[in-house]
Enzyme design. Sequence first.
Site, PDB file in Angstrom:
ATOM      1  N   ASN A  17       0.877  -1.176   0.000  1.00 50.19           N
ATOM      2  CA  ASN A  17       0.000   0.000   0.000  1.00 50.19           C
ATOM      3  C   ASN A  17       0.911   1.222   0.000  1.00 50.19           C
ATOM      4  OD1 ASN A  17      -1.813   2.057   0.431  1.00 50.19           O
ATOM      5  ND2 ASN A  17      -2.694   1.210   2.295  1.00 50.19           N
ATOM      6  N   ARG A 117      -2.611  -2.170  -3.476  1.00 44.43           N
ATOM      7  CA  ARG A 117      -3.814  -1.379  -3.281  1.00 44.43           C
ATOM      8  C   ARG A 117      -3.767  -0.185  -4.230  1.00 44.43           C
ATOM      9  NH1 ARG A 117      -5.142   3.344   0.875  1.00 44.43           N
ATOM     10  NH2 ARG A 117      -7.389   3.465   0.573  1.00 44.43           N
ATOM     11  N   HIS A 206     -13.053   2.549   0.109  1.00 44.76           N
ATOM     12  CA  HIS A 206     -12.999   1.506   1.151  1.00 44.76           C
ATOM     13  C   HIS A 206     -13.614   0.193   0.655  1.00 44.76           C
ATOM     14  CE1 HIS A 206     -13.111   4.919   4.384  1.00 44.76           C
ATOM     15  NE2 HIS A 206     -11.853   4.629   4.073  1.00 44.76           N
ATOM     16  N   GLY A 236     -13.387   4.812  10.606  1.00 45.30           N
ATOM     17  CA  GLY A 236     -12.029   5.109  11.033  1.00 45.30           C
ATOM     18  C   GLY A 236     -11.834   6.609  10.946  1.00 45.30           C
ATOM     19  N   ARG A 267     -12.622  15.273   7.591  1.00 48.76           N
ATOM     20  CA  ARG A 267     -13.453  15.604   6.439  1.00 48.76           C
ATOM     21  C   ARG A 267     -14.878  15.916   6.881  1.00 48.76           C
ATOM     22  NH1 ARG A 267     -11.570  10.274   3.814  1.00 48.76           N
ATOM     23  NH2 ARG A 267      -9.464  10.756   3.074  1.00 48.76           N
ATOM     24  N   GLU A 410      -8.317  -5.475   5.243  1.00 52.72           N
ATOM     25  CA  GLU A 410      -8.167  -5.098   3.847  1.00 52.72           C
ATOM     26  C   GLU A 410      -6.968  -5.779   3.195  1.00 52.72           C
ATOM     27  OE1 GLU A 410      -9.401  -0.757   3.115  1.00 52.72           O
ATOM     28  OE2 GLU A 410      -8.918  -0.799   5.249  1.00 52.72           O
TER      29      GLU A 410
END
Length: 430
Positions: A17, A117, A206, A236, A267, A410
């Site tokens: 990742n 990823r 996600h 998360g 956010r 993940e």
Amino acid sequence: MSSYDAADTATRVLVLNSGSSSLKYQLLDMRDGSRLAVGMVERIGEKTSRLVHTLPESGGDSPDGDASGGDASGGEGGRERTGRFADHAKALEAVADELAHDGIGLDSPELAAIGHRVVHGGLGFSEPALIDDGVLAEIERLVPLAPLHNPANLLGIRTARALRPDLPQVAVFDTAFHTTMPEYAARYAIDTATADAHRIRRYGFHGTSHAYVSRRTAELLGKDPSEVNVIVLHLGNGASASAVAGGRCVDTSMGLTPLEGLVMGTRSGDIDPAVTFHLRRVAGMSVDEIDELLNKKSGLVGLCGDNDMREIRRRIDEGDERARLAFDIYIHRLKKYIGAYSAVLGRVDAVAFTAGVGENAAEVREAAVAGLEALGLAMDAKRNAVRSGEPRIVSPDGARTVVAVVPTDEELEIARQTFTLIGGDRTAIA
């Protein structure tokens, strides 16, 4: 280095990742999904970089932090290196050295593939893809849709391909799981020609987490995923919800970018688009300043100055009204999405909480479900208080809609999809 050998001994997958200045990795054995090594390199390109490498069976923890998860740590059995890794190539070479030190290097014939990823796959990638020059070109074409993420993902892919050009490498896309959304859920109500010209639609993110958690929730209920309708709440620092009907995503909260939807750590989530016009015209803010405000200075941190749910709950216990309001806004948005997705699905068999906050913050789960008895939701306080790394039901026996905590994985999902694509045993792991 050894060429790829598709024999039964090649059962390991390295998951990468790659961020703009970081590289997270896990080496998994696909016979049972066990982790052989976990680590990360951070501050790549800076004066002092840091590599943390852990052998999980020795007691170390995953370095992946979250809004209420642990911090990066070498842990017992872990090693840490500091120095300067000038670029991702140097960082991956250092990772390869650490793996070789443990006898599980990248030149091992047991390494079957590398899974990457990739944040944005647009509409062209509804499944993982074996990486070739054409796939790389398409990922690059999608950079305008994910300017902070896809370039970093490309760096990791190119670095790994240079190091092991003989090895199958697979791109697994965050957006892929959501490509099953019907057009009426994915389209925004704006001029169609403009939307099509600039690829404006809801893509969702996600996706590997939502895919994994919805499938594991079905297993927890003892049913096939095709028989189960699940609302997945990935909570998360970034947060998203999805409505999954029979194993297929039919709606999700994030949109063209990860900004839309739930209240997140930094956010804003859903907001009247005219707020941006107002800030430009009245406050004189530039587009970049508004972007910075909504993505990095909003959400929980904008409301109360903290984006760690543990700290917010501590402040609430001390009577802090700003923290209380931030928590209440966060929960209000969650309830709205649970209610909306209950309507979208018609029948909800389970609501599954996952990721750092979803897995660890019992108060969030309790508050999100409270008052939703008409939807068949209820919470067993004793079960909800239990801390565990295993999937578990936290609703009372006999509840019409099961409430579950399902730890996401993940990296395992990326490894599973990678291994399956190259022809590995589909039955090796769940």
